[in-house]
Design an enzyme around this catalytic site. Structure first.
Site, PDB file in Angstrom:
ATOM      1  CD  GLU A 125      -2.934  -1.006   0.193  1.00  0.00           C
ATOM      2  OE1 GLU A 125      -3.447   0.103  -0.025  1.00  0.00           O
ATOM      3  OE2 GLU A 125      -3.218  -2.024  -0.464  1.00  0.00           O
ATOM      4  CE1 TYR A 156      -0.653  -3.663  -6.212  1.00  0.00           C
ATOM      5  CE2 TYR A 156       1.199  -2.209  -5.750  1.00  0.00           C
ATOM      6  CZ  TYR A 156      -0.004  -2.773  -5.376  1.00  0.00           C
ATOM      7  OH  TYR A 156      -0.552  -2.470  -4.161  1.00  0.00           O
ATOM      8  CE1 TYR A 230      -9.482   1.358 -16.675  1.00  0.00           C
ATOM      9  CE2 TYR A 230      -7.240   1.671 -15.855  1.00  0.00           C
ATOM     10  CZ  TYR A 230      -8.579   1.332 -15.645  1.00  0.00           C
ATOM     11  OH  TYR A 230      -8.998   0.987 -14.380  1.00  0.00           O
ATOM     12  CG  ASN A 235      -5.103   4.608  -3.910  1.00  0.00           C
ATOM     13  OD1 ASN A 235      -3.937   4.959  -3.718  1.00  0.00           O
ATOM     14  ND2 ASN A 235      -5.545   3.410  -3.582  1.00  0.00           N
TER      15      ASN A 235
END
Ligand SMILES: *[C@@H]1O[C@H](CO)[C@@H](O)[C@H](O)[C@H]1NC(C)=O
Ligand SMILES: *[C@@H]1O[C@H](CO)[C@@H](O)[C@H](O)[C@H]1NC(C)=O
Ligand SMILES: *[C@@H]1O[C@H](CO)[C@@H](O)[C@H](O)[C@H]1NC(C)=O
Length: 349
Positions: A125, A156, A230, A235
């Site tokens: 995170e 990722y 896209y 976030n």
């Protein structure tokens, strides 16, 4: 010779042999020190590494029976377990931040910690989601995160050389212009602000829980693939934080990512050249909208964003087991004695 005499004669022969092989190996290695390394390569771990996962991230467990690192990823001598009773024999103990910080899983501070055991702090995170860090200062030896400067860096995704043959001609016949999938929409986030402004200039198809149009895992990529662009909007903007929103949602679907997250320099370092459009490159969303329309109308310009598919392919990491097995790959080069005295500063740096 009596049986006794023959035994002592054999013993004599044996000792002679031992002495001879000892002296010859001494000579051999003193003449050529490199031969020692050739016989025992330093890049192959010489012993088993036992990795204990203290608790599963977000409560989702995976099977660990058998030898998963070898069976699934061809990594040998690397054993994963979630059996906390093996604590005293673990070489590495991995703690996922979320459960620690919420008190769902206490640290084993009451147990005797073997001197050679390393504790790993793991989180994928961004800093804003890593609460209550100060209490963990001085406890962990290694960090495991998407950050490039983590001891065990587990992004990722990444691109590796070798074309994936994903048709860049797929760019041409699209029934939709831009899509965005968002589940936790928060109006104060940078990505929400940019979206609200951008959608006044161009149509954006929004999916996900926020818009009450959730997409199943199976529908996700085919739906995104219908659109030329896209919105790979993270976030939060944090150092090195580039999530599956780029690697999977955009790249694997074959859409052109419009990225919002770390700096252009970070994307350039981690993603193939000419593979994305960065929000920061535009003075405002009106300019961005104009540019997107230009690219869509210009076959050469849009195909340019797919060129890298000829030379690179995308690899994503989604299975926690694969990430844990990576500890063994890095193990020989990890710092032996290290302590994160100020984990909080490191995370927020
Ligand atoms: C597995 O790893 C070994 C040694 O690291 C290598 O020689 C072998 O080719 C690998 N096998 C596969 C299927 O990748
Ligand atoms: C382009 O898309 C339309 C509608 O989605 C479809 O009917 C048509 O066959 C497609 N053309 C090509 C060349 O793929
Ligand atoms: C790991 O960290 C602990 C806690 O700070 C420390 O006591 C220990 O010496 C470290 N272990 C190694 C092998 O450096």
């Amino acid at each position: 010779m009596t049986p006794c005499e023959s035994r002592s004669f054999l013993l004599f022969l044996f000792l002679l042999l031992v002495l001879f092989s000892f002296l010859s190996s001494l000579l051999y290695y003193s003449l050529d020190p490199k031969s020692y390394q050739q016989k025992w390569p330093t890049d192959v771990p010489q012993r088993n590494i036992n990795i204990l996962l203290w608790h599963w991230p977000f409560g989702h467990s995976y099977k660990l029976d058998g030898d998963k690192c070898l069976e699934m990823y061809n990594i040998s001598r690397c054993f994963l377990t979630d059996d906390t009773s093996t604590f005293s024999t673990a070489d590495v103990v991995v703690f996922h931040h979320e459960e620690l910080s919420r008190g769902l899983s206490p640290l084993p501070l009451h147990l005797d910690r073997p001197a050679s055991q390393h504790w790993v702090w793991m989180s994928l995170e961004p800093p804003v989601n890593n609460a209550n860090l100060a209490q963990f200062n001085g406890l962990f030896n290694w960090t495991m995160s998407y950050r490039c400067d983590a001891d065990i860096s587990i992004p990722y995704g990444k691109t590796i050389l070798g074309g994936d043959k994903l048709g860049f001609q797929a760019a041409l016949n699209r029934s939709c212009f831009v899509s965005w999938v968002v589940s936790k929409y928060q109006p104060h986030q940078a990505r929400a602000v940019v979206y609200q402004s951008l959608q006044t200039y161009i149509p954006i198809e929004v999916y996900g829980r926020w818009n009450k149009k959730p997409l199943s895992n199976k529908k996700l990529l085919p739906t995104i693939a219908k659109c030329l662009f896209y919105l790979s909007f993270e976030n939060s903007k944090a150092k090195d934080y580039i999530s599956e929103k780029l690697w999977r949602n955009a790249f694997q679907a074959g859409a052109i990512p419009v990225v919002l997250g770390p700096s252009r320099a970070t994307y350039e370092a981690l993603a193939p050249p000419g593979s994305f459009i960065h929000v920061d490159d535009f003075k405002n969303t009106a300019d961005l909208a104009v540019y997107l329309k230009q690219v869509a109308a210009d076959k050469q310009a849009s195909e340019g964003y797919f060129q890298w598919h000829h030379t690179h392919q995308v690899k994503t990491y989604t299975d926690w087991r694969e990430r844990l097995c990576q500890i063994c790959v890095k193990y020989p080069s990890l710092p032996v004695s290290k302590v994160y005295q100020d984990l909080e500063s490191w995370v927020n740096s």
